[in-house]
Design an enzyme around this catalytic site. Structure first.
Site: not given
Ligand SMILES: Cc1cc2nc3c(=O)[nH]c(=O)nc-3n(C[C@H](O)[C@H](O)[C@H](O)COP(=O)(O)O)c2cc1C
Length: 319
Positions: A1, A83, A122, A194-196, A216-217
């Site tokens: 991220m 992205c 992705k 992925n997501g949430g 991710g988060r």
């Molecule tokens: C600060 C930040 C940076 C991110 N950078 C990337 C990235 O470089 N590549 C990517 O595929 N997703 C990136 N994401 C998105 C996450 O990989 C993910 O798809 C998104 O946050 C939803 O998943 P989550 O709810 O599990 O976080 C980023 C998310 C955040 C919060």
């Protein structure tokens, strides 16, 4: 991220799960081809299995960057088609490529010709006013026909006009069913959702429908959750019984990095959530915030911070 994770973070996460696959933040093909490769791509051997995520759309550049990643020892090349940031839109990569499935497929085909390691994509379920049934289907079929080995789908659209990147991670509604339908339509293709997804327990529920789950988060903000991954999802013992053991195991790496000139804070910034909810967590965080940034700060700062907090034992973690 981007702006959050880096190689130090991945070493930390790997100490909590041997089995989860770790991904780099997105690196553009331009940065990899023209930039300081050792700084951008260098990683610790303990990080395996680790995937390099690329941002780009020119098939030749993607092939070149993928080859460089393979030579560095990455286990997978992943192409970012999700992205939403402006910077990325201007460069014609990231989520805007959902509107150009043929170009994405050409990029995948070029990368597949260039490397032997798996190439994955992705993506989102769509962008803007696209119909997510046809948009995701078209992208998925195109890249799979071009040789992609798996799809990771962030289960919401990106709205490229009007929302900030941050809003685009929360506001477009999640549609897990759309990702499940993709798996039904393409049963032979590994589909990762992925997501949430906020916990390992939630991840387990998704695994009834798809082949994998990407956090991710939740993984970054509450890294302790990763201590449950190997036991709950793979039926294998966790690498360490608690967070304090994880930090003990990380000390030699930190000392080595400090000796090479890294700042303590560049590593401890990833530890903020390690003890969330445990008595003493605030004192732990405050000690690191106040002392970790000082010039010349060493491992004793981390040791002193750890002494201020109770341990987080794996057994006490509700997945
Ligand atoms: C600060 C930040 C940076 C991110 N950078 C990337 C990235 O470089 N590549 C990517 O595929 N997703 C990136 N994401 C998105 C996450 O990989 C993910 O798809 C998104 O946050 C939803 O998943 P989550 O709810 O599990 O976080 C980023 C998310 C955040 C919060």
């Amino acid at each position: 991220m981007m702006d959050w994770t880096d190689r130090h973070c991945r070493v930390f996460h790997r100490l909590m799960t041997r089995r989860a696959r770790l991904y780099t933040e997105m690196l553009t093909t331009g940065a990899i081809i023209h930039g300081d490769r050792a700084r951008l791509l260098g990683f610790d051997q303990s990080e395996h299995p680790v995937a390099l995520q690329l941002g780009g759309s020119d098939p030749r550049d993607l092939a070149t960057a993928a080859g460089i990643g393979e030579d560095f020892g990455y286990d997978e090349i992943n192409l970012n088609v999700g992205c939403p940031s402006d910077r990325v839109k201007d460069g014609r990569f990231g989520a805007c490529l959902m509107a150009e499935p043929e170009l994405v497929a050409k990029g995948v085909a070029a990368m597949k010709r260039a490397v032997k390691i798996p190439v994955t994509v992705k993506c989102r379920i769509g962008i803007d006013d696209q119909d997510s049934e046809t948009a995701l289907d078209r992208l998925a079929r195109g890249v799979i026909a071009a040789g992609a080995d798996a799809l990771i789908v962030h289960a919401r659209k990106a709205w490229l006009n009007g929302l900030s990147p941050k809003q685009n991670r929360d506001i477009p509604p999640l549609d897990y069913d759309r990702v499940y339908r993709l798996k039904v339509a393409m049963p032979d293709v590994p589909v990762i959702i992925n997501g949430g997804i906020g916990s390992v327990a939630e991840a387990k529920q998704h695994l009834a429908h798809v082949d994998g789950v990407m956090l991710g988060r939740a993984a970054y903000q509450d890294p302790w959750r990763l201590l449950n991954v190997d036991a709950d999802l793979f039926g294998e013992p966790a690498p360490h019984a608690g967070m304090k053991d994880v930090f003990e195991a990380m000390m030699p790496y930190i000392e080595d990095q400090l000796a090479q000139g890294a700042r303590l804070h560049s590593m401890t910034r990833h530890f903020v959530g390690a003890f969330h909810g445990v008595p003493g967590a605030r004192a732990f965080r405050r000690h690191l915030a106040e002392n970790g940034v000082r010039q010349g700060a060493g491992v004793n700062v981390l040791r002193d911070a750890i002494a201020l907090v109770e341990d987080r034992k794996m057994a006490s973690i509700a997945a």
